[in-house]
Structure formats: C-alpha cells, structure tokens
Design a protein around this motif. Structure first.
Motif, PDB file in Angstrom:
ATOM      1  N   PRO A 278       0.837  -1.208   0.000  1.00 63.31           N
ATOM      2  CA  PRO A 278       0.000   0.000   0.000  1.00 63.31           C
ATOM      3  C   PRO A 278       0.867   1.251   0.000  1.00 63.31           C
ATOM      4  CG  PRO A 278       0.020  -0.998   2.179  1.00 63.31           C
ATOM      5  CD  PRO A 278       0.774  -1.932   1.286  1.00 63.31           C
ATOM      6  N   CYS A 279       0.515   2.215  -0.851  1.00 61.48           N
ATOM      7  CA  CYS A 279       1.353   3.401  -1.019  1.00 61.48           C
ATOM      8  C   CYS A 279       0.618   4.728  -0.809  1.00 61.48           C
ATOM      9  CB  CYS A 279       1.972   3.403  -2.415  1.00 61.48           C
ATOM     10  SG  CYS A 279       3.010   1.987  -2.803  1.00 61.48           S
ATOM     11  N   GLY A 280      -0.690   4.698  -0.654  1.00 61.47           N
ATOM     12  CA  GLY A 280      -1.446   5.936  -0.519  1.00 61.47           C
ATOM     13  C   GLY A 280      -2.894   5.669  -0.847  1.00 61.47           C
ATOM     14  N   ILE A 281      -3.679   6.729  -1.008  1.00 54.39           N
ATOM     15  CA  ILE A 281      -5.094   6.566  -1.347  1.00 54.39           C
ATOM     16  C   ILE A 281      -5.456   7.518  -2.475  1.00 54.39           C
ATOM     17  CG2 ILE A 281      -5.728   5.812   0.973  1.00 54.39           C
ATOM     18  CD1 ILE A 281      -6.927   8.623   1.423  1.00 54.39           C
ATOM     19  N   LEU A 282      -6.585   7.229  -3.114  1.00 53.28           N
ATOM     20  CA  LEU A 282      -7.090   8.107  -4.161  1.00 53.28           C
ATOM     21  C   LEU A 282      -8.600   8.192  -4.076  1.00 53.28           C
ATOM     22  CD1 LEU A 282      -8.583   6.245  -6.531  1.00 53.28           C
ATOM     23  CD2 LEU A 282      -6.227   5.719  -7.133  1.00 53.28           C
ATOM     24  N   GLY A 283      -9.120   9.284  -4.622  1.00 52.03           N
ATOM     25  CA  GLY A 283     -10.554   9.461  -4.852  1.00 52.03           C
ATOM     26  C   GLY A 283     -10.733   9.982  -6.268  1.00 52.03           C
ATOM     27  N   ARG A 284     -11.581   9.331  -7.041  1.00 54.15           N
ATOM     28  CA  ARG A 284     -11.814   9.736  -8.427  1.00 54.15           C
ATOM     29  C   ARG A 284     -13.289  10.067  -8.641  1.00 54.15           C
ATOM     30  NH1 ARG A 284      -9.085   4.502 -11.426  1.00 54.15           N
ATOM     31  NH2 ARG A 284      -6.861   5.016 -11.120  1.00 54.15           N
ATOM     32  N   TRP A 285     -13.542  11.186  -9.272  1.00 52.50           N
ATOM     33  CA  TRP A 285     -14.884  11.456  -9.817  1.00 52.50           C
ATOM     34  C   TRP A 285     -14.758  11.481 -11.325  1.00 52.50           C
ATOM     35  CZ3 TRP A 285     -16.567  14.914 -13.361  1.00 52.50           C
ATOM     36  CH2 TRP A 285     -17.942  14.963 -13.571  1.00 52.50           C
ATOM     37  N   GLU A 286     -15.692  10.842 -12.029  1.00 54.20           N
ATOM     38  CA  GLU A 286     -15.679  10.888 -13.493  1.00 54.20           C
ATOM     39  C   GLU A 286     -17.104  11.014 -13.996  1.00 54.20           C
ATOM     40  OE1 GLU A 286     -14.401   6.989 -15.201  1.00 54.20           O
ATOM     41  OE2 GLU A 286     -14.202   6.432 -13.081  1.00 54.20           O
TER      42      GLU A 286
END
Length: 287
Positions: A278-286
């Motif tokens: 694990p290296c981090g987190i993300l949030g995506r809106w598309e």
C-alpha cells in the motif's frame, strides 16, 4: 486497491523490516517505508548488493549511503513516457511509480473523450500526471510552488517527446493560482491534485489537509467547465481513509454533476512475496 502493475523499468523486488528493495531501471535502491511492518523473509545478497541505501536518522531526516557509482541521474520509461530519476536528500527519487495506476486511467479518459480536454495539475511535482495527460492529447496547466520541481517536470516532458505539446509550466502557490483563475474566468475539464499533509500559504496561512482540503476542493469546482471529465485527488496523509475522499467527492462533485465516484488504496506489486504494497489513497470522480 488500484495496482500499478504494468511497469517494466520499475519493480518492488522485496520488502521487510521497514524497508523496500527496488529496481529503477538497472539501479537497485533500498529505501525506508513506514507501511512495511513485517519482517524480511530472507535478507540475502540482493538486499546487501545495492547501489544505494537510504538510512533514516533518529533525529529526523536521513542520508544516502551510496555503495556503487551512480550517474547523477538516469532515465526510466513507462509506456511511451520517460522520466529522469535522481536520489534526493529526502529519500525520494523524483517519481512515485504507484501513480502509474492513475496515469493509465486518465490517459484512457482523455483519449476516449471525443473532444479537446484541458487539464489542471495542482501540486504537480515532477509532472508524472502532466506528461501522461499531455501524451493522451490534453492541454495541460502544471502548477507547483517549487521551481526545481517545475524544471524537472519540463525535462520529463521533453524526454517523453512532448516539448511541442500545449503544456504551461507555472511556478506559483497553488491556492493563489486557483483564486486568480476564478477571477479570470478560466475553466478546466479535469483537475488533478496531490495536496500535502501540512504546509504554509504565501502569507503564512497554515494548510492542514484535514481542515483545508474540503474548502479547497470547493474552490476548485468553481474553475471546472460545464462538462467536466474527471477530478482526481491523491493523498499520502497517514490516517485518512479512502472513504473520506469518497464522501468529499459525493458532497461536491456528485451533488453538482452526477457522475461516478471511486476510491481506494493505491499500491505496487511485490515480486518475491506476491503481495501488494500500500502506497497511498485516491478518490476519483468521473462523468
């Protein structure tokens, strides 16, 4: 977890005892990683026969112990993109390879959009996302407060054969830039941001991700076009859950534009164990 698993020039060979053994092209580095709280299965010759080993100091910071002669910098590639790599005083190398999971996603979104796409990359560092977006055909504005990082990003764009693409490289405080873009009425079809955990604004304002990210996200929405393509938030802040980013995007982007939200951890495959780091987190809106 979103895994950056299609690298050829980069590899996490092994992990353990708070460290990772990595291959950057032909260069092997040993660097600390606070997520790695399991032991090394076998600290063999590969662990000892490295080009460089970064040692953390008990008083903070740390330093490189270079075991073999290294060039000042060297180049690695991902798909059609190329990046300069250089060990820095803060253990970093100028690239976060796990972000390739985002690069592939945004390249697909841009190339399949069927229309010209303008992208704003905030806290843009050495331009991994910038060159990915530009290579897919987007017009990109790259903003970072560190002059040296912006120059590094320009060099990465040139290395990738993108010197003639419509990329604006801007050395500026990100918050002030967004405010000015609001006043100028400039709009973007996609925004990428990788905000720090802590920071100082141009007038001594304190940035703390937990209290500052939501109002900053709201301000960024004011410079989105009428038909935005995507908005991406990356975070390496310890203790923040991907669900926090999902909730923020639900309260802002989905509320105004509908669309789809996804969130999760971002990571890299570990060759020897078959596990994922694990290296981090993300949030995506598309859209």
């Amino acid at each position: 977890m979103y895994i950056a698993e299609d690298w050829k020039d980069y590899e996490v060979i092994d992990t353990g005892n708070g460290e990772k053994l990595e291959r950057w092209g032909d260069v092997i580095l040993r660097r600390p990683d606070p997520q790695i709280i399991w032991p090394i299965a076998s600290e063999d010759a590969d662990w000892r026969n490295v080009h460089g080993h970064y040692h953390r100091s008990s008083s903070g910071g740390g330093q490189w112990d270079m075991k073999k002669q290294l060039p000042e910098r060297w180049t690695i590639g991902y798909r059609n993109l190329k990046f300069h790599i250089k060990p820095t005083n803060f253990k970093h190398t100028g690239l976060f390879p796990e972000q390739a999971a985002n690069w592939g996603w945004m390249m697909d979104k841009i190339s399949n959009a069927g229309r010209p796409i303008s992208v704003l990359n905030l806290f843009a560092y050495t331009g991994g996302a910038t060159v990915a977006a530009a290579s897919a055909g987007a017009q990109v504005v790259h903003v970072d407060a560190a002059k040296g990082m912006v120059q590094w990003a320009k060099e990465n764009a040139q290395l990738s054969g993108l010197a003639d693409r419509p990329i604006r490289f801007i050395t500026d405080d990100v918050f002030k830039f967004v405010q000015r873009e609001q006043r100028r009425g400039n709009k973007y079809d996609a925004i990428i941001m990788d905000p720090p955990s802590y920071g100082r604004g141009p007038n001594g304002e304190t940035w703390k991700l937990e209290s500052s990210l939501f109002p900053f996200l709201e301000s960024c929405m004011e410079i989105l076009s009428a038909q935005p393509l995507f908005l991406l938030i990356n975070s390496y802040t310890t203790g923040i859950s991907p669900s926090v980013l999902r909730n923020m995007l639900t309260m802002t982007m989905e509320k105004r534009y509908g669309g789809t939200i996804s969130a999760g951890e971002i990571g890299l495959p570990i060759t020897r164990s078959g596990l994922n780091l694990p290296c981090g987190i993300l949030g995506r809106w598309e859209s």
